[in-house]
Design a protein around this motif. Structure first.
Motif, short mmCIF file in Angstrom:
data_model
loop_
_atom_site.label_atom_id
_atom_site.label_comp_id
_atom_site.label_asym_id
_atom_site.label_seq_id
_atom_site.Cartn_x
_atom_site.Cartn_y
_atom_site.Cartn_z
N ALA A 91 0.83 -1.20 0.00
CA ALA A 91 0.00 0.00 0.00
C ALA A 91 0.87 1.26 0.00
CB ALA A 91 -0.90 0.01 1.22
N PRO A 92 0.48 2.29 -0.74
CA PRO A 92 1.24 3.54 -0.70
C PRO A 92 1.15 4.19 0.67
CG PRO A 92 -0.83 3.82 -1.90
CD PRO A 92 -0.68 2.36 -1.63
N LYS A 93 2.25 4.84 1.06
CA LYS A 93 2.29 5.51 2.36
C LYS A 93 1.37 6.74 2.35
CE LYS A 93 6.82 3.97 3.91
NZ LYS A 93 6.88 2.82 3.00
N ALA A 94 0.86 7.04 3.52
CA ALA A 94 -0.06 8.17 3.65
C ALA A 94 0.66 9.49 3.41
CB ALA A 94 -0.69 8.17 5.04
N ARG A 95 0.11 10.27 2.51
CA ARG A 95 0.62 11.62 2.28
C ARG A 95 -0.25 12.67 2.96
NH1 ARG A 95 0.95 11.39 -4.12
NH2 ARG A 95 -0.96 10.20 -3.69
N ASP A 96 -1.21 12.19 3.74
CA ASP A 96 -2.12 13.10 4.43
C ASP A 96 -2.06 12.89 5.94
OD1 ASP A 96 -3.24 10.57 4.41
OD2 ASP A 96 -5.30 11.27 4.12
N LEU A 97 -0.91 12.49 6.46
CA LEU A 97 -0.77 12.31 7.90
C LEU A 97 -1.12 13.61 8.63
CD1 LEU A 97 2.51 10.26 8.48
CD2 LEU A 97 0.18 9.55 9.04
N GLY A 98 -1.80 13.47 9.74
CA GLY A 98 -2.13 14.63 10.54
C GLY A 98 -2.17 14.28 12.01
N VAL A 99 -2.39 15.28 12.84
CA VAL A 99 -2.41 15.04 14.28
C VAL A 99 -3.55 14.10 14.67
CG1 VAL A 99 -1.26 17.19 14.88
CG2 VAL A 99 -3.74 17.16 14.61
N ARG A 100 -4.59 14.02 13.82
CA ARG A 100 -5.71 13.11 14.11
C ARG A 100 -5.26 11.65 14.15
NH1 ARG A 100 -5.34 14.55 9.05
NH2 ARG A 100 -5.55 13.00 7.37
N ASP A 101 -4.17 11.34 13.42
CA ASP A 101 -3.68 9.96 13.38
C ASP A 101 -3.09 9.54 14.72
OD1 ASP A 101 -4.19 9.06 10.62
OD2 ASP A 101 -2.86 10.72 10.08
N ILE A 102 -2.60 10.49 15.47
CA ILE A 102 -2.05 10.17 16.79
C ILE A 102 -3.18 9.65 17.70
CG2 ILE A 102 -0.90 11.10 18.83
CD1 ILE A 102 0.42 13.17 16.93
N ALA A 103 -4.27 10.37 17.71
CA ALA A 103 -5.41 9.95 18.53
C ALA A 103 -5.98 8.63 18.03
CB ALA A 103 -6.49 11.04 18.51
N TRP A 104 -6.04 8.45 16.71
CA TRP A 104 -6.57 7.21 16.14
C TRP A 104 -5.74 6.01 16.59
CZ3 TRP A 104 -4.50 3.84 12.26
CH2 TRP A 104 -5.41 2.86 11.82
N LEU A 105 -4.43 6.15 16.56
CA LEU A 105 -3.55 5.05 16.99
C LEU A 105 -3.71 4.76 18.47
CD1 LEU A 105 -0.28 5.85 15.01
CD2 LEU A 105 -1.66 3.77 14.82
N ARG A 106 -3.83 5.80 19.27
CA ARG A 106 -4.01 5.60 20.72
C ARG A 106 -5.31 4.84 20.99
NH1 ARG A 106 -4.05 11.05 23.70
NH2 ARG A 106 -4.30 9.66 25.49
N GLU A 107 -6.36 5.25 20.33
CA GLU A 107 -7.66 4.63 20.58
C GLU A 107 -7.68 3.18 20.07
OE1 GLU A 107 -10.36 7.24 18.66
OE2 GLU A 107 -9.98 8.90 20.06
N LEU A 108 -7.07 2.94 18.92
CA LEU A 108 -7.08 1.61 18.34
C LEU A 108 -6.27 0.61 19.16
CD1 LEU A 108 -7.74 -0.30 15.89
CD2 LEU A 108 -5.55 0.45 14.94
N THR A 109 -5.08 1.03 19.60
CA THR A 109 -4.15 0.09 20.23
C THR A 109 -4.17 0.15 21.75
OG1 THR A 109 -2.30 1.68 20.23
CG2 THR A 109 -2.60 0.32 18.25
N GLY A 110 -4.61 1.27 22.31
CA GLY A 110 -4.53 1.44 23.76
C GLY A 110 -3.12 1.67 24.25
N LEU A 111 -2.19 1.95 23.32
CA LEU A 111 -0.78 2.13 23.67
C LEU A 111 -0.38 3.59 23.53
CD1 LEU A 111 0.82 -0.92 21.79
CD2 LEU A 111 0.25 -0.75 24.23
N PRO A 112 0.68 4.00 24.26
CA PRO A 112 1.22 5.34 24.03
C PRO A 112 1.80 5.45 22.63
CG PRO A 112 2.63 4.08 25.51
CD PRO A 112 1.40 3.27 25.31
N VAL A 113 1.72 6.63 22.06
CA VAL A 113 2.22 6.88 20.71
C VAL A 113 3.40 7.83 20.79
CG1 VAL A 113 1.67 7.84 18.43
CG2 VAL A 113 -0.05 6.50 19.68
#
Length: 342
Positions: free
Chosen positions: A190-212
């Motif tokens: 898959a192509p890498k995201a060219r639209d990374l944003g601060v929202r992805d930090i929260a998404w990762l935290r919520e999905l994994t329950g881990l610190p980012v």
């Protein structure tokens, strides 16, 4: 001064590694200015030692996301470790576990998460997010199931920069294809995201329950944005000089990031740290932890698991001496050491 073993490590690796892999590990992007200047950037700093202090008992204990480590040093994510040693990431992980330091595992690692976890190492997963975020979910969930302690979101790679491969074949064409997609699943192509944003930090935290941990930050304002979005730590990195070819040095950018964050979150750094004195400078400038990338790879190439263990032992010895000469008995006190730039 670095030990003779540390000083010779890259040259010794060049003697045992096939040329295509040594060049892949060593190279930067474009004209390699960023990768070439990385180590020299630390040499611009001079420390002002303190005296009349008791330095008989030196404490080298570091802390990463609040968990103690034997040193304020960890291993940065790198791929193709099985090209350095047949045991690859498993050997690196055993060395880290035995030395009491954390390891960050590349999402493009050539060893399954479960095998790395079985070594007992404290490990974090480095992740690139694809344009279609859901493609990364199975990989992230597998990392959580295997005991990853954090997600390290790499934010400096919207596209992969061209490397200096010279006239020879690319290293990526010289390894079994399965080495490059062991843990990636459907995200492999898959192509890498060219639209990374601060929202992805929260998404990762919520999905994994881990610190980012947000890796690839050089500008103080970006560090603040990451922290405000919930990042547990900010990692000052220019990707080893392998992305933007003339990116600023991490040695030059670290002080600004530390000042901007003001202790709100932990700050880590990599890039050009080749010896204990450079590590001491990074700590004095405010880094909470230092990650080594190429050095562990070269140590793995030269001596396998024992080579990586020796790398940490050399850093422990060198930091102990440097701390004593700087007048400090605790790495936690080094941040107050005066640093001058020349």
């Amino acid at each position: 001064m670095p030990s003779s073993w540390l000083a010779a490590l890259e040259d010794e690796a060049s003697k045992v590694l096939p040329a295509v892999f040594f060049e892949y590990f060593r190279q930067g992007s474009g004209d390699s200015v960023a990768s070439t200047d990385a180590a020299a950037a630390w040499d611009r700093y001079r420390l002002v030692p303190r005296v009349l202090n008791d330095v008989r008992d030196v404490d080298l204990t570091g802390s990463f996301l609040g968990t103690p480590a034997s040193l304020p040093i960890g291993v940065a994510p790198t791929t193709l470790q099985r090209a350095a040693d047949p045991a690859g990431e498993a050997a690196m992980a055993r060395a880290c576990a035995g030395s009491g330091v954390p390891m960050v595992l590349s999402s493009n690692a050539s060893t399954p998460f479960a095998e790395v976890a079985a070594t007992g190492v404290r490990w974090w997963l480095q992740a690139y997010l694809p344009e279609e975020r859901l493609l990364a979910v199975p990989m992230l969930e597998a990392a959580v199931a295997s005991g990853a302690g954090a997600i390290v979101l790499t934010v400096d790679t919207p596209v992969v920069a061209a490397k200096r491969d010279g006239d020879g074949p690319s290293a990526l064409t010289q390894v079994p294809p399965e080495w490059l997609r062991v843990n990636l699943g459907d995200a492999a192509d898959a192509p890498k995201a060219r639209d990374l944003g601060v929202r992805d930090i929260a998404w990762l935290r919520e999905l994994t329950g881990l610190p980012v941990v947000v890796k690839g930050v050089l500008h103080p304002e970006d560090a603040l944005r990451a922290a405000d979005a919930g990042a547990a730590a900010v990692w000052v990195s220019n990707h080893g000089g392998r992305q933007l070819a003339r990116a600023a040095s991490t040695a030059g950018c670290l002080p600004g990031v530390v000042e901007a964050l003001g202790g709100a979150v932990e700050v880590y750094v990599d890039g050009g740290v080749r010896d204990p004195m450079s590590a001491l400078s990074a700590l004095a400038l405010g880094a909470d932890g230092i990650f080594l990338g190429r050095s562990p790879l070269f140590a793995l190439s030269v001596g396998g698991e024992d080579g990586v263990r020796r790398l940490f032992s050399e850093y422990a010895d060198g930091l102990t001496e440097a701390l004593r000469l700087a007048g400090s008995a605790d790495v936690g006190d080094v941040r107050g050491l005066e640093v001058r730039e020349f």
